[in-house]
Design a protein around this motif. Structure first.
Motif, mmCIF file in Angstrom:
data_model
loop_
_atom_site.group_PDB
_atom_site.id
_atom_site.type_symbol
_atom_site.label_atom_id
_atom_site.label_comp_id
_atom_site.label_asym_id
_atom_site.label_seq_id
_atom_site.Cartn_x
_atom_site.Cartn_y
_atom_site.Cartn_z
ATOM 1 N N ASN A 181 0.652 -1.076 -0.034
ATOM 2 C CA ASN A 181 0.119 -0.161 -0.184
ATOM 3 C C ASN A 181 0.760 1.116 -0.186
ATOM 4 O O ASN A 181 0.817 2.263 0.924
ATOM 5 C CB ASN A 181 -0.926 -0.086 1.258
ATOM 6 C CG ASN A 181 -2.083 -1.211 1.153
ATOM 7 O OD1 ASN A 181 -2.265 -1.733 0.112
ATOM 8 N ND2 ASN A 181 -2.311 -1.394 2.423
ATOM 9 N N LYS A 225 2.557 5.088 -0.713
ATOM 10 C CA LYS A 225 1.841 6.083 -0.941
ATOM 11 C C LYS A 225 2.606 7.004 -2.100
ATOM 12 O O LYS A 225 4.048 7.054 -1.817
ATOM 13 C CB LYS A 225 1.798 7.224 0.344
ATOM 14 C CG LYS A 225 0.922 6.593 1.259
ATOM 15 C CD LYS A 225 1.061 7.803 2.639
ATOM 16 C CE LYS A 225 0.129 6.993 3.517
ATOM 17 N NZ LYS A 225 0.250 7.955 4.883
ATOM 18 N N ARG A 249 5.085 -4.152 -5.714
ATOM 19 C CA ARG A 249 4.355 -3.491 -4.695
ATOM 20 C C ARG A 249 2.746 -4.493 -4.568
ATOM 21 O O ARG A 249 2.482 -5.106 -5.460
ATOM 22 C CB ARG A 249 4.079 -2.155 -4.986
ATOM 23 C CG ARG A 249 3.630 -1.860 -6.519
ATOM 24 C CD ARG A 249 3.703 -0.591 -6.737
ATOM 25 N NE ARG A 249 3.293 -0.137 -8.223
ATOM 26 C CZ ARG A 249 3.036 1.172 -8.764
ATOM 27 N NH1 ARG A 249 2.999 2.072 -7.861
ATOM 28 N NH2 ARG A 249 2.757 1.061 -10.021
ATOM 29 N N SER A 270 -1.085 -3.348 -3.567
ATOM 30 C CA SER A 270 -2.154 -2.479 -2.879
ATOM 31 C C SER A 270 -3.259 -3.149 -2.710
ATOM 32 O O SER A 270 -3.978 -3.702 -3.576
ATOM 33 C CB SER A 270 -2.366 -1.326 -4.243
ATOM 34 O OG SER A 270 -0.978 -0.596 -4.274
#
Length: 279
Positions: free
Chosen positions: A190, A192, A221, A223
């Motif tokens: 998650n 940013k 990554r 998410s």
């Protein structure tokens, strides 16, 4: 720089054998030295009981403590012989709180190997608390789970990356292991984006830095709002057959983690492989 000077904290638990073995294999791989530390911690009783104890009981307590220390030393010596480290090892006895003793002796080592706290253990016998030691020691900790055997540590490494100072410190501290690993998976959960986050390509910058040290690294990554970040990390450990996790410890205050939870607390409670952490 390789890990040349390792400290392993030994106690009278069954998990000590795996912990010593992890320290020994790392030292053997790096032509390093291993120090075994055992803290003798007398049982603390209320003053009114302590004052009434006959001398015979006190002698029995001292004798029992000596027996436990001797068994721990024998376990350590046997592991050093198996790994060919007899001439590159030493045994130390300390007295008092084991976390304080590990912090003091650990400041003169490259890496401190400690055990995950076993919740089933007798709470009357104090143990090293990694959540405190990571603040007090000033050195990276390698926390070994209280269940399992770990015959090879550092071949396939998962780095938990969130762009924090603590994560950067952990990556730098773990560089000797990362550079020698067959594969390094750098995971951002998650992330940013943007200037206040970790970039539009999360993990790309730190992966580039690691690659310049010869690391075989790949950044990925995830998410999701369906799976907790800690579970996501552990799922990746399983999916990628990783044998080590590298992560920063306590990116926010310890009190806030105790109240709200956090990745450090989650991993200290649920780790399935050794975790190298720094603050």
């Amino acid at each position: 720089m390789a890990f040349k000077d390792l400290l392993v904290v030994v106690d009278d638990s069954a998990a000590s054998a795996a912990r010593i073995d992890v320290a020994a294999q790392l030292a053997a791989r790096n032509d390093g030295h291993v120090t075994g530390l055992y803290a003798v911690t007398p049982i603390v009783l209320p003053g009114y009981i302590e004052s009434e104890l006959p001398e015979e009981v006190r002698d029995n307590q001292r004798r029992y403590a000596q027996e436990l220390a001797a068994k721990a030393e024998a376990l350590f010596d046997a592991a050093m012989r198996r790994h060919g480290l007899t001439d590159r090892s030493e045994w130390r006895l300390a007295h008092g709180n084991p976390t304080d003793a590990a912090a003091l002796h650990g400041r003169y080592a490259d890496l401190v190997v400690v055990g995950q706290v076993d919740p089933r253990r007798d709470r009357d016998r104090p143990v090293v608390l990694p959540q405190d030691l990571v603040f007090e020691c000033g050195r990276p900790l390698l926390v070994v789970p209280y269940v399992g055997s770990f015959y090879r540590v550092g071949e396939r490494v998962l780095v938990g990356w969130n762009g924090s100072r603590e994560a950067a410190r952990a990556v730098a501290d773990a560089l000797p292991l990362l550079a020698a690993a067959k594969r390094v998976v750098l995971l951002a959960v998650n992330p940013k984006p943007g200037a206040t986050g970790i970039g539009d390509e999360p993990g790309a910058d730190i992966a580039r830095n690691l690659s310049r040290h010869g690391c075989r690294v790949e950044a990925t990554r995830v998410s999701t709002d369906q799976v907790d970040p800690g579970d996501t990390l552990l799922n990746t450990v399983s999916d990628e057959s990783c044998d080590l996790v590298v992560m920063g410890a306590y990116g926010r205050s310890r009190l806030r983690e105790q109240v709200l939870g956090g990745m450090t607390r989650f991993m200290l409670e649920h780790m399935t492989v050794p975790v190298l952490m720094s603050h």
